[in-house]
Structure formats: C-alpha cells, structure tokens
Design an enzyme around this catalytic site. Structure first.
Site, PDB file in Angstrom:
ATOM      1  CD  GLU A   1      -9.367 -13.653  45.388  1.00  0.00           C
ATOM      2  OE1 GLU A   1      -9.273 -12.522  45.904  1.00  0.00           O
ATOM      3  OE2 GLU A   1      -8.727 -14.003  44.388  1.00  0.00           O
TER       4      GLU A   1
ATOM      5  CG  ASN B   1      -1.671  -3.362  38.212  1.00  0.00           C
ATOM      6  OD1 ASN B   1      -1.516  -3.814  39.346  1.00  0.00           O
ATOM      7  ND2 ASN B   1      -1.472  -4.083  37.133  1.00  0.00           N
TER       8      ASN B   1
ATOM      9  NE  ARG C   1       2.154  -1.316  38.476  1.00  0.00           N
ATOM     10  CZ  ARG C   1       1.931  -2.209  37.513  1.00  0.00           C
ATOM     11  NH1 ARG C   1       1.928  -1.818  36.239  1.00  0.00           N
ATOM     12  NH2 ARG C   1       1.674  -3.476  37.777  1.00  0.00           N
TER      13      ARG C   1
END
Lengths: 153, 449, 153, 449
Positions: free
Chosen positions: B200, B290, B292
């Site tokens: 990347e 993420n 959560r």
C-alpha cells in the site's frame, strides 16, 4: 546501523515485561537482540548478602525520604490569633517585644498582628523561654501559624 | 429488549457496558479471569463467572468458556466490548449457532472487514477512497516489485491479518522493497501466524480521522460525526477529540455522508468506525473499519448526547437504533485522554502495580470511564488502560483548558505505578496540538526532542 | 537495517505465552529467532531457603493480601479446570467417581465438568483422602472452583 | 478577566469554583479554617490561607479575615460561593470599599432582596405574582389578626431575616394565630437576632420551582430554564431536576420570561434564582430570590452546556455574560442528588466522621461535584453535603434510571459516616416521584409511612 537507543529500550522493556508477566521467582534472565543483550541474575534462595537491586528502583520508583522529626517535648508555640501581618516590634525601628533567650510570662505581649488596619496584640499563653522566632517581621501570617517557639518552665 | 446480557470483556469497557445495561434494566453477567477478581464490574454486575486463568487466551479470548458462562447464566446476548473476541467472525458465528445474540455486526461482515485487503477492495467498490495498493496478498518479491511500480513510493508492506501497528515494514525507495517485503512476511508469520502481506502507498505525515456510524438491519445508517485520533504512539491512540480540528464542517459532513452510503452499500450492521488518513492535500483515504464500540466513543457521546452502547443494544434487540439522523446534533467540542499504567519516560513501558492513592477528576463537563479502585492491583496481563478522562466545552480551546484542569486533579500512585497523565499534559501544551496542526508523527517527534 | 520491533515483540510474546501456557515449574527457557533471543532460568525445585523476591514484587506488583489458609496443613483441593457443569458420577444414577473417605491417586478421575457439550474429566493432582465434596452435583462451577477437599498422604 | 480570585467558601462549591477559575487561567486563592486543612481545594488552589478556627463565625463568616487574606495575596475579586457571606450586603459593601470585586449582585440588590418582606413588595411591583401577605413587619398579635383576615388561612408567620426553613410557624385556623405569631418571633430572635416577622398565605401542597437567570450590568438578562426542587426535607433540597416534570414548555417559557422582565425591572446583576411555589391550581407564587450560585446549578449546566461560574466571572469582570439568549438551548433532562453525611434513619441527623472507603459514580453522562477524599475527616462544623451526583439523559425516565445506576455505585463509608444515598434511591423509586406528581410534602409523607 542506526542508533541503539530504541533497541536497548525495547530489550529492557521486554525483559521487564517478561518478568512481570510470567511471575514466579526467576533465577536468571537474558534477553539478546543483535548486539544488545540484557542479563540479570537473582540470588539463589538462601543467599543472604547485600540487598538485591530492586527492579522497582530501576523503574524509577524511589521511597520518599524520611521526614525530619519535630523537636522534642516541653516545647510550646505562640500562635497567630488571626490572619494578618505580623510585627515583632511596637513600631518600625523599635526593639522587638521579645527576642530569643527572653523569658515570657502568660499574657505578656510578644507581637502584633495587623488585620484590616487593626493592630491586635499577640500574647504568650504559657510561661517559658523564647527559643526561636518562627515568623518574619512584617510578613503575612495565617490563623494558627507558629510565631515563637518556647521552652516551657 | 434483552432480559440479560453477558459482558465478554474486562477493565473500563466492561464497566461501561454494565452501566448502560443497568440503566436499561437488563440483568448483567460479568465474566472474569482469576487476575480480575477485584475488578468493580465483578461486584456491580448481577452475576459474575470466573472463566479462566489470567492468560487471555484461556479466559477472555477463549470462546468456549465465554459461551459456557452464557449458557449457565441464561444470558440472551453477549456484548464483546472492544479487543478480545469483539471482531472475531468465528465467535460471532458460534454465538449464532448457540442461539445467543452477538452484539455487533454479523459474522459475514466481520469476516469481510477483518481481511484488511479484502476490506479495502470492498470499500473502494462502495465509493470510498482508499490508498493505492494491491488489496490482495503478494506472493513473491518480484510480484511486489511489479506492483510497487504502479503504486508509487514510499510503500508500506502490511500483514493481511495485521493490526495494532505490528507486522508491517516501510520501503522508501525501490531498493528497500525486497528487504521490507521479507521482513514484513517474517514478522507477520511470527506475530499472526499468517505470512501473507500486501502493499500500500505509505502516507508519511497524516491526520487520523474516523467516522462513527450506527446501522440497523433495515438499511438505516446514521453517522455521529467525525473524530480526530492523531495523537498516537506506535499506532496506539492516546488523545481523541471531536470535531476534527481545522476541518470545515462542510468537508466533515461530506466525509460522513460518503461513509453512510458505503456502510449501507456493504450492508454494515451495528456500531462501527471507518478510519481514514487525511493527507497534506486534504484527501481522505480509508485504512480500515472497526466493527465494534471504540475506546474513544465517549467524545462522540458528549457532543451528541447519544449513548452508543444503548444504541448497540437497540440494534441488536430490535434491528434498528432508537434514534434517527435528525435526533443527532453535534454540539461543542470534546476531548478524551487515556490514563494508562505506562511509563512515558521509558518508552511507555507498562507499569502494572498496586494503586494506593487514587483521585480521578470530577466537576463540570468532566466524565470519567474507569475500573480502578484504591488498593486494587493492576494485573500485568492486559491493556494498560486504567481510566479515560473526557471533557466537553463549547469550543476546542475551552475543552483543552478543561482537560488540563482535569489532568491536574489526577492522582494515581502506588509502588510501580506510572501513568501517562504528565505526558498527556505536555502533549496538550504542544503548539502543534494547540493549533490543531499535529499529525500522527507528533509523539515520535516529541520523544526525539 | 530496519527495526527489530516486531521480532522482539514476537519472541517476547511467545516466551511469555509458552511460560504461562505450560505452567508448572519451568527451570530454564530460551527462545531464539535469528538475532533475537530470550533466556530465563528459575530456581531449582528443591531449593529451600527464603523465597526469592518475585520479580513482580520488585516491580511494585504486590501479591494480594495473603488469603486465609485452608484449615490445616497437608490439605489439598481439587479445582475445576474450566467453567461448566460439574458431575460427580459418570452418568445419571450411577455411583459417584469418589465419595468422602475414599483414597485417590494422582491422575485418578474424580468428576466431570461439562462445557459446551464436551465432557471433560477432572483428575486429582495429588494423592490423598477425600474429606469433603465441595460442589453440588450437576451444578454450575467456575474456573478454579474447589470441587473436593483432600487430606494429603 | 481577573488575574486572581479568592474563593471565600469551602467544601464542594469551593472546589467547583476553583475548577472553572483554573480553566480560565485565573490564579485561585483558597481560604480555609483549621478544620479544613485536608480539603482538596487547599491543595489545588494556587495559594491557600488559613483564616481562622473551625467555627464559621470566626473563619468563613468573618469578613475581616477574608478581606485580609485577599489583600495579603493580591486577589482582585472574591467569589463567595453559596451560604456564608454570599448574600451579605455588608460584606459586598466592604469589598467595594476595599477595591475588591465581589462576584455577585451589588450591595443594594443584596440588601433589597435580603429583606424578605421588602423583596416580595418589590417583586410584586415588578409584575411577579407573590402570595397574599403583609410584606412588612407586624408589630403586635392584634395587628397580625387584622392582617390575617385579609390574607386568608392557612397562614405562615415568617422571620423578616429568615431563610433555610427556620424562624417560621404555621397557623391553620384563626385560633392558632396568636401562638404561631409568638413562636415565630421567639424563634426569629433566637436564630437571626431579629424578632421581626411578617404574615403570608401558607400553601399546603406545592411544587417548588425556580428560574435561573444571568444578568449583566447593561440590562441584558438571560434565563437558563426552570428547575424543580420539590424533594425537600425541612425546606432543604435533596433532589433537583430540570426541566420541571409535567410543566408544559409553553408555561415554563412564560414563567421564565416574566422572571427576565422582573429581573431587568429591579436592576438585578449576576447569577440569581427566582424561587416559586406552584400550587394545585397551576399558579406560580414567588417566595424569594437567591442572589448567588445555587447548590443545584449543575442540572442547568448539563442541559444548557453553560458554565454558570464562568458566566458569573464574565459578568463581574466585563459587565455582561459571554453568551446571549440565542446561545442557550435547553436539551434533555438532568437530575442532581445530594450525598449528605446524614443519617436518614435518625431524622437526618448529621453524621460527621472519617471516610475510609470512597467510590463516587462515574461513566456516561454522569457528573460529580465533590470535595471528599479517602481518609478525609468530615468536620462537624458545616453543611453535611459531601458530593453532588448529577446525570443527564435525553428524557426524565432515562435520567432517573441513570441516577439509580449512579447511586448504586456510591460507596461512602467509615466510622460514624451515614449518607443519604439509600434514602435518595427510595425517593427515586416512589410512584409520586416517578410520575412527577410529588410536592414538597413527599419526604414528610415518606418518613411518616
């Protein structure tokens, strides 16, 4: 090769981390990374000898220094009856009400505390010898602040 | 709503979740390892089950023990907090198989977004800008060299299974690529047991910006504004704030709307955070999602008045949040600081120990999320986060001043204990932070200086 | 050369993980990956003498206040190896694996803990006489919960 | 803004004021009696001066000592908190004479509103409804009987210098008036050293409602909504909340606007609270004006985001608040509970002692204003307020649930220490409170039951 700082730091950190995480009485610990190595050994159980260097100390935690003990018995203190400015003499340039070594009697004036432009006498509560003047002349004092130390009797 | 929820976590987030459950009249079940007997959630929960020894692998990360505790206590749902099993697709799948509600996205979403390369491919397809990269594993050094030519240097080689700043290496020039590739593979294998890596573009100097979303099963997706988490050391956040300093409201809104559209496109469900790097040119590049609740959720709660854990429970129980986008107004500024048991003077070395004196800040517009208590031993096995201090104010300058005041009240001491409090204070005072011009390199630069 | 960080971290993680995972009294542990190596040694099992200060203690991590000792010496406890449902008998209606007064030998099965539909045998770690069954048959038990008290010997 | 402010108070409000001063970069000077050495404000303030012995009359109420401390430390202004010298016109006058800024209304306003009977006359003239009454001292029992006929029974006889529920007696029938008159005079003389009393219609069952205002010297007057403080024992508030339950927003607004007009008419300056009884018929009767910050100000801060102490400082330093009415939006609901060192099982007998174990609540939307610390001795000389727990939520039901959760976290124990925590929990659970239909008689009825 780049600086060793981070590497040493890292080895150190991992050694401490390891010791903490696995717990138990480790005898010997060695961590090596390339040119950097950290090795520690603890006394065999039973070893008396000099105190082991605490890792805690290495970690920067120091016990606070013991405080000085206050002076011993039969000592009295003349306290300021209020917040204000303390004067040792009746007026600027005049001799102080009392000086170190003088004997004082209960009720004897030993100073002045000026508060809100009022002059308030400070009196000794007990008889004794002035061992030390504890507050600065013309300085700010709080309520209850010690002005003089006396040796009672 | 659920009658009972098992909280499959520890520390401050377990207590945080328990607090909202209690407020909602939900019976709470705590699970704990034998190192966490003294944790307040064990006392405050309606029930508590010791599920294993201190090692997380045999307790908080051990799905069978958690599921067994859920069955024994008749829990209807499991809140996984953050870390541990919170983004584990297999665990979410096991919950489903066992008839328990996993409070988080469905396993398919967790699997898709948990594979970093696939996640970026999918996000890119959903209209989110991601950094140029291979977005698939690279099998040889030669393949890496070919791909690198198309991406442009500097390049970062990252573990497919990566996270937490581990399993990665940087190549600033083509000559460094072969080494970086080899090193990242070795490290990925060692840390994650999976040597696959991808390439990347590496962004040297960037802001870390993220968008909080809340999505129902019915396609309803809300955003709760953007946060800035650029104060990091080794990719672990230390200070979080909202709104993003210096980012015009219009740009923040555009980013949030893009995220909402993408979340809807990929079928996201639950609370989630889309993380971005904001480069010098003002472009946002998504780096991960993420799946959560995040450590830094309180700052969003403070400027919106929304209890995010409550909304996680709403989504899990009813399919949708209990609020609409119209209910969400972003008001003022909030900052969170992490009080960690770490010694900043020694490279943030963890400093577990026993807490003898403890005073956490209080007063106006000050929130504390903690789990420490005087006399408690901080176990060395887990995250060093002791407490989060968050403040709100009408604007960022006042919020900084308030945080300085709050940190000055903190007393966390005991044999062996060091905390990040003083370090955080010095970051708050740094001119780059004051001006909101800091990047993720701030702390590295501070430490060098 | 690039940073060793991940490698150290990994070696460290695996060393801690191993030490914790295998439990028991390890004597010496060494993990080496390329240039990185971590080596630890614990005191010999038979070592008597005063306990070596725990690294954990040195680092300020104090053991929790000593818990009250179980009644007298030479008493052992069989603990549950996991959270689950405890059964004293191999199947409903069958006689218990052991009852109060029985002698057990190390490794002898004394019960079952069912977790996630798996039946896990519980074994005595030491030899002794069962003095008390401490957990209810078919009741929920936690990790580490005492199932039987033994009088060692 | 001031460089330095002396805080002429103690306990939680001294710390509360110091917190905002610190946030504003103002040097703080604490004063304390020798009973308050261990109070955290002594440590947190930039300077601290011990001004006298434990007895308030010789320390916190002793103007010369406070002024002397201000001079010695070079303080520019004095924040009097609540109670003690906060509404003392003579003290405000002395500050003015000494060149110190008194953070509060000017002495003329304090004198006018401090005379309860005159205050009601003035307020009535400013268009505020007050209870029928004499609004002037009554010199004889015969004069009282004549006045009573015009007012109507039940009647309360009140000390002109009164406050805090002392120096008053109730006559339900004409036959009881002579006794009540004599009793109130005796009590007024004993408590306030001033035997003058006046008569007023007594409202048996009422809600206690109040309006928070903030007024500049330039005639700008803002309101920050209304609070309900009906949970009282012996006229001392225990639970406060905002908005007023069951009061339609339109009615609350009308009341607030009336108050703003009256405050402007009488030339009010600073933060102040207009207190009302809300009778069964839905009419508001003003009973007094508190010319200071109130104990219960945090609930207003939580629904407005306005730091009232900051605005007090703004008014005192610049003549006007730093905000306008347009900046003030009333958002959600907030409740405050007072954790007092009192034994509810023994008629709220004060229970000073040493605090051994202390855990105050934390977590989402929870605020604590405290001054207690583990190991601290609570002196028996002052108000028993240890800490205030305040919560915010989108609506009243959620706020009540949140407060129940927060109170369940409270641990304040030690030899001799009893607190109101359990009692507050039972009040929150009372059906009348739940329904928002309670009056100031709630606790009396609870205690009888």
């Amino acid at each position: 090769m780049a600086d060793h700082g981070d590497l040493i730091e890292s080895v150190y950190r991992h050694a401490v981390g390891f010791a903490n995480e696995v717990g138990g009485p480790i005898r010997r610990l060695k961590v090596t990374v390339g040119e950097v190595s950290l090795e520690a050994e603890w006394p065999a159980p039973g070893d008396p000898g000099p105190p082991v260097p605490h890792l805690a100390d290495l970690n920067g935690h120091h016990a606070p220094a013991p405080r000085p003990e206050p002076p011993t018995a039969a000592v009295a203190v003349v306290q300021s009856p209020m917040v204000g400015t303390f004067y040792r003499s009746p007026e600027p340039g005049a001799p102080p009400f009392v000086k170190e070594g003088d004997m004082v009697t209960p009720g004897q004036q030993v100073g002045i505390v000026e508060a809100m432009k009022m002059m308030n006498p400070v009196q000794a509560a007990t008889a004794g010898r002035v061992t030390k003047a504890l507050a600065e002349d013309a300085g700010a004092v709080e309520y209850g602040q010690a002005l003089f130390a006396l040796e009672e009797g | 709503m659920f009658d009972s929820v098992l909280i499959a976590n520890r520390g401050e987030i377990a207590l945080r979740v328990a607090r909202t459950c209690k407020e909602m009249g939900i019976r709470t079940i705590a699970v704990y390892s034998s190192a966490d007997e003294g944790s307040p959630v064990v006392r405050l929960a309606d029930e508590a089950v010791r599920i294993g020894p201190p090692q997380a692998k045999r307790s908080y990360l051990y799905a069978p023990a958690v599921l067994q505790a859920a069955h024994q206590t008749g829990a209807q749902a499991i809140h996984p907090g953050y870390g541990f099993l919170s983004e584990d697709a297999d665990f979410a799948e096991m919950c489903r198989a066992e008839g328990l509600t996993f409070i988080g996205p469905p396993p398919e979403i967790l699997a898709m977004l948990g594979d970093k390369a696939e996640a970026l491919r999918v996000l890119s397809g959903a209209g989110i800008d991601v950094l140029p990269g291979t977005h698939r594993p690279i099998a040889t050094a030669g393949e890496a060299a070919d791909a690198a030519a198309g991406i442009g240097f500097p390049i970062i080689v990252k573990a497919l299974a990566g996270g937490g700043g581990r399993g990665m290496a940087i190549a600033r020039r083509p000559a460094e690529l072969a080494d970086a590739y080899a090193q990242a593979r070795t490290s990925a294998q060692a840390v994650f047991g999976d040597e696959r890596v991808y390439l990347e573009r590496y962004v040297e100097s960037a802001r870390h910006v993220e968008v909080q979303v809340l999505a129902g099963t019915d396609g309803q997706v809300l955003h709760l504004g953007a946060r800035d988490c650029s104060v990091q050391r080794r990719r672990q956040k230390l200070i979080e704030e909202t709104p993003v300093p210096g980012l015009p409201e219009r740009d923040a809104n555009r980013l949030c709307e893009q995220v909402v559209a993408a979340a809807r496109a990929i079928g996201y469900v639950g609370a989630g955070t889309f993380e971005f790097l904001l480069d010098d040119a003002g472009r946002f590049h998504c780096i991960e999602v993420n799946c959560r609740i995040q450590v830094e959720h309180p700052v969003t709660e403070m400027i919106t008045g929304v209890d995010l854990v409550r909304e996680q429970l709403n989504v899990a129980a009813t399919g949708g949040p209990g609020i609409t986008q119209q209910d969400i107004r972003l008001n003022g500024a909030a900052i969170e600081c992490r009080i960690n048991a770490e010694d900043p003077a020694r490279g943030f070395l963890p400093s577990p120990g026993t807490i003898e004196a403890l005073t956490l800040p209080a007063g106006p517009f000050t929130r504390v999320d903690e789990y420490v208590r005087p006399g408690m031993s901080i176990p060395p096995f887990y995250d060093p986060l002791l407490a989060k201090v968050s403040v709100w104010a009408p604007d960022r300058d006042q919020a900084i001043a308030r945080m300085e005041r709050a940190l000055a009240e903190c007393v966390v001491s005991g044999p062996g204990i060091r905390t990040t409090t003083g370090f955080l204070t010095s970051v708050l005072a740094h001119p780059l932070f004051r001006d909101g011009k800091h990047t993720t390199a701030l702390i590295e630069n501070l430490s060098v200086a």
